[in-house]
Design a protein around this motif. Structure first.
Motif, PDB file in Angstrom:
ATOM      1  N   LEU A 126       0.813  -1.212   0.000  1.00 45.70           N
ATOM      2  CA  LEU A 126       0.000   0.000   0.000  1.00 45.70           C
ATOM      3  C   LEU A 126       0.842   1.255   0.000  1.00 45.70           C
ATOM      4  N   VAL A 127       0.309   2.293  -0.571  1.00 42.59           N
ATOM      5  CA  VAL A 127       0.834   3.617  -0.286  1.00 42.59           C
ATOM      6  C   VAL A 127       0.181   3.975   1.039  1.00 42.59           C
ATOM      7  N   ALA A 128       0.889   3.623   2.130  1.00 38.58           N
ATOM      8  CA  ALA A 128       0.219   3.636   3.424  1.00 38.58           C
ATOM      9  C   ALA A 128       0.204   5.032   4.027  1.00 38.58           C
ATOM     10  N   THR A 129      -0.813   5.788   3.688  1.00 42.82           N
ATOM     11  CA  THR A 129      -0.970   7.104   4.315  1.00 42.82           C
ATOM     12  C   THR A 129      -1.323   6.894   5.783  1.00 42.82           C
ATOM     13  N   ASP A 130      -1.143   7.943   6.569  1.00 42.84           N
ATOM     14  CA  ASP A 130      -1.461   7.837   7.995  1.00 42.84           C
ATOM     15  C   ASP A 130      -2.901   7.396   8.198  1.00 42.84           C
ATOM     16  N   PHE A 131      -3.778   7.956   7.370  1.00 44.35           N
ATOM     17  CA  PHE A 131      -5.199   7.625   7.484  1.00 44.35           C
ATOM     18  C   PHE A 131      -5.427   6.129   7.276  1.00 44.35           C
ATOM     19  N   VAL A 132      -4.780   5.590   6.244  1.00 43.74           N
ATOM     20  CA  VAL A 132      -4.946   4.164   5.948  1.00 43.74           C
ATOM     21  C   VAL A 132      -4.365   3.318   7.080  1.00 43.74           C
ATOM     22  N   VAL A 133      -3.185   3.696   7.554  1.00 41.08           N
ATOM     23  CA  VAL A 133      -2.528   2.916   8.611  1.00 41.08           C
ATOM     24  C   VAL A 133      -3.376   2.929   9.884  1.00 41.08           C
ATOM     25  N   LYS A 134      -3.838   4.111  10.245  1.00 44.23           N
ATOM     26  CA  LYS A 134      -4.653   4.229  11.461  1.00 44.23           C
ATOM     27  C   LYS A 134      -5.960   3.415  11.303  1.00 44.23           C
ATOM     28  N   SER A 135      -6.555   3.520  10.126  1.00 45.69           N
ATOM     29  CA  SER A 135      -7.801   2.790   9.883  1.00 45.69           C
ATOM     30  C   SER A 135      -7.561   1.285   9.959  1.00 45.69           C
ATOM     31  N   LEU A 136      -6.427   0.845   9.440  1.00 48.04           N
ATOM     32  CA  LEU A 136      -6.154  -0.598   9.450  1.00 48.04           C
ATOM     33  C   LEU A 136      -5.982  -1.111  10.883  1.00 48.04           C
ATOM     34  N   ASP A 137      -5.374  -0.309  11.718  1.00 51.97           N
ATOM     35  CA  ASP A 137      -5.264  -0.706  13.134  1.00 51.97           C
ATOM     36  C   ASP A 137      -6.654  -0.889  13.737  1.00 51.97           C
ATOM     37  N   GLN A 138      -7.543   0.060  13.440  1.00 53.30           N
ATOM     38  CA  GLN A 138      -8.913  -0.033  13.976  1.00 53.30           C
ATOM     39  C   GLN A 138      -9.629  -1.260  13.409  1.00 53.30           C
ATOM     40  N   VAL A 139      -9.394  -1.520  12.129  1.00 53.77           N
ATOM     41  CA  VAL A 139     -10.023  -2.684  11.486  1.00 53.77           C
ATOM     42  C   VAL A 139      -9.647  -3.953  12.243  1.00 53.77           C
ATOM     43  N   HIS A 140      -8.366  -4.103  12.521  1.00 56.07           N
ATOM     44  CA  HIS A 140      -7.929  -5.369  13.139  1.00 56.07           C
ATOM     45  C   HIS A 140      -8.311  -5.454  14.609  1.00 56.07           C
ATOM     46  N   ALA A 141      -8.338  -4.332  15.295  1.00 61.03           N
ATOM     47  CA  ALA A 141      -8.792  -4.369  16.692  1.00 61.03           C
ATOM     48  C   ALA A 141     -10.260  -4.822  16.731  1.00 61.03           C
ATOM     49  N   THR A 142     -11.081  -4.262  15.831  1.00 65.72           N
ATOM     50  CA  THR A 142     -12.505  -4.624  15.807  1.00 65.72           C
ATOM     51  C   THR A 142     -12.693  -6.070  15.346  1.00 65.72           C
ATOM     52  N   LEU A 143     -11.931  -6.438  14.324  1.00 63.97           N
ATOM     53  CA  LEU A 143     -12.049  -7.809  13.798  1.00 63.97           C
ATOM     54  C   LEU A 143     -11.711  -8.828  14.887  1.00 63.97           C
ATOM     55  N   ASP A 144     -10.628  -8.585  15.603  1.00 65.54           N
ATOM     56  CA  ASP A 144     -10.236  -9.531  16.664  1.00 65.54           C
ATOM     57  C   ASP A 144     -11.335  -9.634  17.723  1.00 65.54           C
ATOM     58  N   ALA A 145     -11.883  -8.478  18.120  1.00 65.10           N
ATOM     59  CA  ALA A 145     -12.925  -8.484  19.154  1.00 65.10           C
ATOM     60  C   ALA A 145     -14.181  -9.194  18.643  1.00 65.10           C
ATOM     61  N   MET A 146     -14.535  -8.908  17.405  1.00 62.79           N
ATOM     62  CA  MET A 146     -15.755  -9.501  16.846  1.00 62.79           C
ATOM     63  C   MET A 146     -15.608 -11.015  16.685  1.00 62.79           C
ATOM     64  N   LEU A 147     -14.432 -11.445  16.258  1.00 58.36           N
ATOM     65  CA  LEU A 147     -14.239 -12.888  16.063  1.00 58.36           C
ATOM     66  C   LEU A 147     -14.152 -13.619  17.406  1.00 58.36           C
ATOM     67  N   ALA A 148     -13.596 -12.950  18.420  1.00 55.92           N
ATOM     68  CA  ALA A 148     -13.573 -13.566  19.754  1.00 55.92           C
ATOM     69  C   ALA A 148     -15.006 -13.737  20.257  1.00 55.92           C
ATOM     70  N   TYR A 149     -15.826 -12.724  20.025  1.00 49.08           N
ATOM     71  CA  TYR A 149     -17.246 -12.802  20.419  1.00 49.08           C
ATOM     72  C   TYR A 149     -17.951 -13.917  19.632  1.00 49.08           C
ATOM     73  N   ALA A 150     -17.664 -13.987  18.343  1.00 52.58           N
ATOM     74  CA  ALA A 150     -18.289 -15.033  17.510  1.00 52.58           C
ATOM     75  C   ALA A 150     -17.929 -16.415  18.058  1.00 52.58           C
ATOM     76  N   GLU A 151     -16.697 -16.591  18.431  1.00 52.68           N
ATOM     77  CA  GLU A 151     -16.278 -17.900  18.966  1.00 52.68           C
ATOM     78  C   GLU A 151     -16.969 -18.187  20.301  1.00 52.68           C
ATOM     79  N   ARG A 152     -17.076 -17.164  21.156  1.00 54.33           N
ATOM     80  CA  ARG A 152     -17.759 -17.379  22.445  1.00 54.33           C
ATOM     81  C   ARG A 152     -19.211 -17.803  22.210  1.00 54.33           C
ATOM     82  N   MET A 153     -19.852 -17.161  21.282  1.00 53.17           N
ATOM     83  CA  MET A 153     -21.260 -17.481  21.006  1.00 53.17           C
ATOM     84  C   MET A 153     -21.403 -18.862  20.356  1.00 53.17           C
TER      85      MET A 153
END
Ligand code: F6P
Length: 521
Positions: free
Chosen positions: A113-140
């Motif tokens: 990627l041409v990793a602009t700050d916006f993209v990098v910051k957004s990707l961090d948020q994506v993975h934090a949410t993805l990890d939390a959502m998948l942990a919840y999915a597994e618990r359920m």
């Protein structure tokens, strides 16, 4: 980024000449007879998807002109602008980054990627949410007390997760039933409620905006039902998937998984909106779904235009719509689990590119999105394929077939594959019969997409392929594929009509609406 609308490029007139001289009389049977390598020339491998484009009304000269058209419109820089996170959704001033939802976490310096700050910051948020959502999915998934998951959402908050959950049913966990409630029609919610118990049900309220009237009405009714049935623990039995976490909290939901305004509703199955799918196929399966899509993203982003499957499909779409003037495309998935795939593609294509003005607001002098429609094969063969073979309009058909089935009924699969091959063959070959009624003109175009297996990975790739092909045609047409103002007027009028239905006041209404409203009271 500079975009030039397709009809304002120098090559546009050359394409018209090409159509007028040879394009309109192009014959597939003659083309195959003249070129034994036509299948190779017009087939394309992409990650997890093989495409045979050879039964389309196109020759190499036309294809080269279309590739030049793509270059002259600035398709490559527009594509790069999307991957840079620029606000290419110009009417809403938003980036378009659904592709980032399937991008692996950044290693120290991302290599692609041409990793602009916006993209990098957004990707961090994506993975934090993805990890939390998948942990919840597994618990359920592990929670045997929960047997029914009810997704309440509409449009992109319904079609993507529903289509994918059905498609990957062979990978789904046992012991959980998935229900999808979208319609404001109370029959839909009522028919689900009578089959579930509050203590064993999890409601997922899926809405990007958390304001959509259908979803909010169904959500409030579900909550009222839950309480009336003696349910107390709303926090355990309701979760929200939304960009509007504050509104979900105000509704009384504390378990929320967010996403961002740079994810369009119809592009959101990769986000928290995919939670039902993650619950069905598990965290690993969901990650494979994302990985398959990411493989297609990389193909779209890096493959030369002439070997780029989304580009080749998008160019064919322009050729058919603007030169052959064809107005529809039939979607024929030969896999019963893909039964919501045509409906999913309807929203993807028609809400994205069903536009009559370009991104600057200027009226377009040519057609944009075709009508998409279809049913799984072989069912469609016994219904509307008559029209495809012998009707007065030519409708390009897009087949999807899967080589290896998940069932153990080999004779069925051989018959299924024989049918899909035979249909594509019959459309092209036709059959002469002097009598008329039994005559098939043939020369009817089709595209054939082939998956080795229907897996989370290949489904992810197939859907990403469709997203990017919509980008390509929308880019050439010069439209903003990422807004949907066309859905607003009906929403506004419905609020006025609702009041009038209650009061009976028809003052100022047109005669038809007034007459119908009066009869409905
Ligand atoms: O009305 C159209 C639309 O906005 C779609 O674009 C969207 O997918 C759907 O409604 C649902 O919206 P939301 O997820 O905000 O409830």
């Amino acid at each position: 980024m500079t975009r030039t609308r397709c009809d304002r490029t120098p090559i546009w007139a050359a394409l018209q000449t090409q159509f007028d001289t040879t394009g309109h009389t192009f014959d597939l049977r003659t083309a195959f007879a003249a070129n034994p390598k036509r299948f190779d020339t017009f087939s394309q491998s992409a990650p997890h998807v093989f495409a045979d484009l050879s039964k389309n009304l196109i020759d190499e000269t036309t294809q080269n002109l279309l590739l030049d058209l793509a270059r002259q419109t600035g398709l490559e820089s527009h594509r790069q602008a999307m991957f840079n996170g620029e606000a290419i959704n110009n009417t809403e001033q938003r980036a378009v980054m659904h592709w980032l939802l399937r991008n692996p976490p950044l290693t120290p310096v991302h290599h692609t990627l041409v990793a602009t700050d916006f993209v990098v910051k957004s990707l961090d948020q994506v993975h934090a949410t993805l990890d939390a959502m998948l942990a919840y999915a597994e618990r359920m998934r592990a929670d045997t007390a929960i047997t029914d998951i009810v997704n309440i959402g509409i449009g992109g908050s319904d079609l993507g997760p529903q289509m994918a959950t059905l498609a990957l049913d062979d990978y789904a966990t046992q012991g959980k039933r998935f229900h999808f409630v979208s319609n404001i029609d109370g029959h839909e919610l009522a028919s689900v409620l009578k089959r579930i118990q509050p203590e064993s049900t999890l409601f997922l309220i899926a809405s990007k905006t958390f304001t959509t009237i259908e979803t909010m009405t169904n959500a409030y009714s579900a909550k009222a039902w839950f309480k009336a049935q003696g349910g107390v623990d709303v926090a355990r039995h309701f979760a929200a998937l939304t960009t509007n976490v504050a509104a979900a909290n105000a509704f009384g939901i504390s378990t929320t998984f967010g996403f961002w305004d740079w994810v369009g509703g119809r592009y959101s199955v990769w986000s928290a909106i995919g939670l039902p799918l993650a619950m069905a196929i598990g965290a690993q399966g969901f990650r494979e779904f994302l990985a398959g899509a990411h493989d297609m993203d990389e193909h779209f982003r890096t493959a030369p235009l002439a070997q780029n499957l989304p580009v080749r499909l998008g160019l064919l779409d322009v050729w058919y719509r603007n030169f052959h003037k064809l107005t529809s495309r039939s979607i024929a998935p030969y896999h019963s689990a893909l039964r919501r795939y045509p409906a999913y593609l309807q929203q993807l294509e028609m809400e994205s590119n069903g536009k009559r003005v370009d991104a600057s607001g200027d009226t377009l002098p040519f057609g944009t999105s075709p009508t998409l429609w279809g049913e799984p094969g072989t069912n469609g063969q016994h219904a509307y394929f008559q029209m495809l073979h012998q009707g007065t309009d030519v409708v390009p058909v897009e087949f999807v077939a899967v080589k290896k089935p998940k069932h153990h009924l080999p004779s069925h699969h051989t018959l299924l594959l024989s049918n899909v091959l035979a249909q594509a063959q019959a459309l092209m070959q036709g059959k002469s019969d002097a009598g008329g009624h039994k005559h098939f003109t043939g020369n009817r175009p089709s595209t054939f997409l082939l998956l080795d297996e229907l897996t989370p990975t290949s489904l992810g790739a197939l859907i990403a392929l469709q997203e990017h092909r919509v980008f390509v045609s929308g880019s050439l047409w010069g439209v903003n594929s990422y807004d949907q103002w066309g859905v607003e007027l009906g929403k506004v009028l419905a609020r006025d009509v609702e009041v009038r239905l209650k009061s009976g006041d028809v003052t100022g209404l047109d005669g038809s609406t007034a007459g119908l409203l009066t009869r409905m009271r």
